[in-house]
Design an enzyme around this catalytic site. Sequence first.
Site, PDB file in Angstrom:
ATOM      1  N   GLY A  10       0.842  -1.190   0.000  1.00  0.00           N
ATOM      2  CA  GLY A  10       0.000   0.000   0.000  1.00  0.00           C
ATOM      3  C   GLY A  10       0.873   1.234   0.000  1.00  0.00           C
ATOM      4  N   CYS A  11       0.415   2.289   0.633  1.00  0.00           N
ATOM      5  CA  CYS A  11       1.172   3.545   0.676  1.00  0.00           C
ATOM      6  C   CYS A  11       2.573   3.298   1.233  1.00  0.00           C
ATOM      7  CB  CYS A  11       0.434   4.565   1.538  1.00  0.00           C
ATOM      8  SG  CYS A  11       1.339   6.112   1.740  1.00  0.00           S
ATOM      9  N   PHE A  12       3.586   3.699   0.473  1.00  0.00           N
ATOM     10  CA  PHE A  12       4.949   3.367   0.884  1.00  0.00           C
ATOM     11  C   PHE A  12       5.460   4.172   2.061  1.00  0.00           C
ATOM     12  CE2 PHE A  12       6.620   5.589  -3.272  1.00  0.00           C
ATOM     13  CZ  PHE A  12       6.216   6.842  -2.840  1.00  0.00           C
ATOM     14  N   TRP A  13       4.823   5.292   2.404  1.00  0.00           N
ATOM     15  CA  TRP A  13       5.280   6.070   3.565  1.00  0.00           C
ATOM     16  C   TRP A  13       5.187   5.242   4.847  1.00  0.00           C
ATOM     17  CZ3 TRP A  13       1.693  10.809   2.522  1.00  0.00           C
ATOM     18  CH2 TRP A  13       2.174  11.545   1.427  1.00  0.00           C
ATOM     19  N   ASP A  89      -6.453   3.738   0.567  1.00  0.00           N
ATOM     20  CA  ASP A  89      -5.717   3.930  -0.685  1.00  0.00           C
ATOM     21  C   ASP A  89      -6.120   2.857  -1.694  1.00  0.00           C
ATOM     22  OD1 ASP A  89      -4.204   6.066   0.434  1.00  0.00           O
ATOM     23  OD2 ASP A  89      -2.957   4.592   1.460  1.00  0.00           O
TER      24      ASP A  89
END
Length: 171
Positions: A10-13, A89
Amino acid sequence: MRKEIYLAGGCFWGAEHYFKQMAGVEQTEVGFANGHTENPTYKEVYTDTTGYAETVRIAYDDEVIDLEFLIKMFMKAIDPTSLNKQGEDEGTRYRTGIYYTDDADLPTIVRVLEDEQRQYADPIVVEIEPLKNFYPAEEYHQDYLDKNPTGYCHLPVALFEFAKKARKGDL
């Protein structure tokens, strides 16, 4: 020995921040994996037309932390039955994937996912593929949650604390 694995969660942050907490993880870098264009930008990947997944490159000391442990921890941070969606996301860029660079890693990856599948009624949809390509994301995405502690993240803060304390023999 230092090894690498590329994980799309998912969101890489948030995924990067999660893995950075683990003892034995020596370096992380966010970027885009397994797409079909050269040198994509975040803006291009965001269109879902480049084939890339937001991915974290993880360099780790396999004497401190091993691949089996990393994959099990990865599974705790994702919904492995959700296709192209993690948290809020959505899109192919948020698909889950395990991209390996060493063919010797494949049996471990497959075994862990087969074991994990027993915990789910729905099929696990995590991609397992050799790494075709990886391009680092722009600098402002690197270590994003360190730079922006109140920034958006689909992962709960408790998961970061869990990752800090988890050790190879725990799982």
